[in-house]
Design a protein around this motif. Structure first.
Motif, short mmCIF file in Angstrom:
data_model
loop_
_atom_site.label_atom_id
_atom_site.label_comp_id
_atom_site.label_asym_id
_atom_site.label_seq_id
_atom_site.Cartn_x
_atom_site.Cartn_y
_atom_site.Cartn_z
N LYS A 152 4.99 20.15 -27.24
CA LYS A 152 4.97 19.26 -28.41
C LYS A 152 3.85 19.65 -29.37
N TYR B 179 2.28 22.57 -29.68
CA TYR B 179 2.57 23.86 -30.29
C TYR B 179 3.60 23.73 -31.41
N LYS B 180 4.61 22.89 -31.18
CA LYS B 180 5.65 22.69 -32.18
C LYS B 180 5.07 22.10 -33.45
N GLN B 181 4.11 21.19 -33.31
CA GLN B 181 3.44 20.60 -34.47
C GLN B 181 2.69 21.66 -35.27
N GLN B 182 2.27 22.72 -34.61
CA GLN B 182 1.53 23.81 -35.26
C GLN B 182 2.44 24.95 -35.69
N GLY B 183 3.75 24.76 -35.55
CA GLY B 183 4.69 25.81 -35.92
C GLY B 183 4.74 26.95 -34.94
N LYS B 184 4.37 26.70 -33.70
CA LYS B 184 4.37 27.72 -32.65
C LYS B 184 5.28 27.27 -31.52
N ARG B 185 5.42 28.14 -30.52
CA ARG B 185 6.17 27.74 -29.33
C ARG B 185 5.50 28.28 -28.08
N ARG C 50 2.73 38.81 -37.84
CA ARG C 50 2.38 37.62 -37.07
C ARG C 50 1.27 36.83 -37.75
#
Length: 341
Positions: free
Chosen positions: A205, A207-213, A339
């Motif tokens: 969750k 990471y998703k908020q930071q645009g990552k996975r 990246r």
């Protein structure tokens, strides 16, 4: 012709017990070097494990796990492979601290030369990346065999000085955060598989908020849990009003407990439950005989500002890499630029 000082062999399943004894006999051995951990990594990374033992005559001098991956036309070797949440691995040497300096240097250099010879004969990689374990400070054998070497960093708290001293050495604001969490009714307890999955989902969750996975597979963590919990893997979680609000996963091996994964920013406003979790994990570690508490990873400025509040000691490790083709080096450079953007 000069006598070859080191021979190498690939360990197999029947060597697993000996392998773990060698890891235990090395001052640089970590839980990541143990046989069962390596085999779980192999299973979940689409890699081929080369668990190499080095010998001087009939006497083992070190072990060196390597993971081979092939993607399209690229052939790569890693120790450790990416997306495994393993910060270091690489070669380790048996009874290293008892060796005289000339033997330390000759063993490590000849071992690396034999490894490179094995690599060239068996895998012909485009690229190799090795992250050395803490305490193995002589990276010159890599330099002398054509690798590029750079430092990486971790933090370590000396628990042997006693928990009163550890507490007093914390930054004042950190102690205030911990006390505030207690006053708000946050409690810390040990968890199991359910809590492990909560920590994993919290990271996904965040990471998703930071645009990552998150690239570490859930199934990989579950296999590690089944194999290493509770002897080597411990889970600590924070609760508020009987709901989970934070947590970390720690690894216990020999005299060291490592804060491994977790600590995602909680939804609970106005307090820092994970600071309390860390403090209680340190207390648990001290009571169970650990001399050191490790905070893995001290290379990111933003995260270091958080971790340095515990007044840890800085630990230097080394990363060694070698490009066997200019094309791969260019491809990696372009990938890193994309990246960053």
């Amino acid at each position: 012709m000069a006598e070859k000082k080191v021979d190498v062999k690939i360990a197999n399943k029947s060597d697993a017990e000996e392998w773990d004894k060698l890891v235990e006999a090395s001052p640089h051995g970590t839980i990541f070097h143990t046989w069962k951990w390596l085999k779980i990594v192999e299973k979940h990374t689409n890699s081929k494990l080369y668990p190499i033992i080095g010998y001087k005559g009939s006497t083992p001098i070190g072990v060196y796990p390597l993971f081979y991956q092939k993607k399209s036309f690229l052939k790569m070797l890693f120790s450790p492979p990416p997306h495994t949440a393993i910060p270091y691995m690489g070669p380790i040497f048996i009874n290293y601290n008892k060796l005289k300096q000339d033997k330390k240097e000759s063993y490590s250099l000849e071992f690396q030369r034999e490894i490179d010879s094995f690599i060239s004969s068996n895998t012909s990689p485009n690229y190799i990346l090795v992250n050395l374990a803490p305490g193995l400070l002589d990276a010159r054998p890599f330099v002398w065999t054509g690798y590029q070497v750079m430092p990486t960093y971790h933090y370590q708290i000396d628990l042997s000085k006693g928990m009163d001293k550890v507490w007093k050495d914390f930054k004042t604001s950190l102690r205030q955060h911990i006390n505030r969490a207690k006053k708000r009714g946050v409690t810390v307890e040990e968890g199991g598989k359910k809590e492990l999955l909560y920590i994993y989902d919290s990271l996904v969750k965040r990471y998703k908020q930071q645009g990552k996975r998150v690239r570490v597979p859930r199934s990989y963590l579950l296999d590690l849990y089944e194999e290493f919990y509770p002897q080597n893997l411990r889970i600590f979680v924070a609760k508020h009003n009987n709901e989970l609000v934070g947590g970390i996963v720690t690894l216990f091996y020999r005299d060291r407990v490592s804060y491994w994964i977790g600590g995602a920013k909680p939804d609970l406003e106005g307090t820092s439950p994970n600071d309390l979790v860390q403090w209680e994990a340190m207390n648990w570690s001290y009571k169970h005989g650990a001399k050191y508490y490790e905070e893995i990873g001290a290379n990111t400025e933003r995260l270091c500002k958080f971790k340095a509040r515990y007044n840890p000691n800085l630990v230097v490790c080394f990363t060694a890499e070698k490009y066997y083709t200019a094309i791969f080096k260019l491809a990696k450079s372009l990938y890193l630029k994309i990246r960053q953007k």
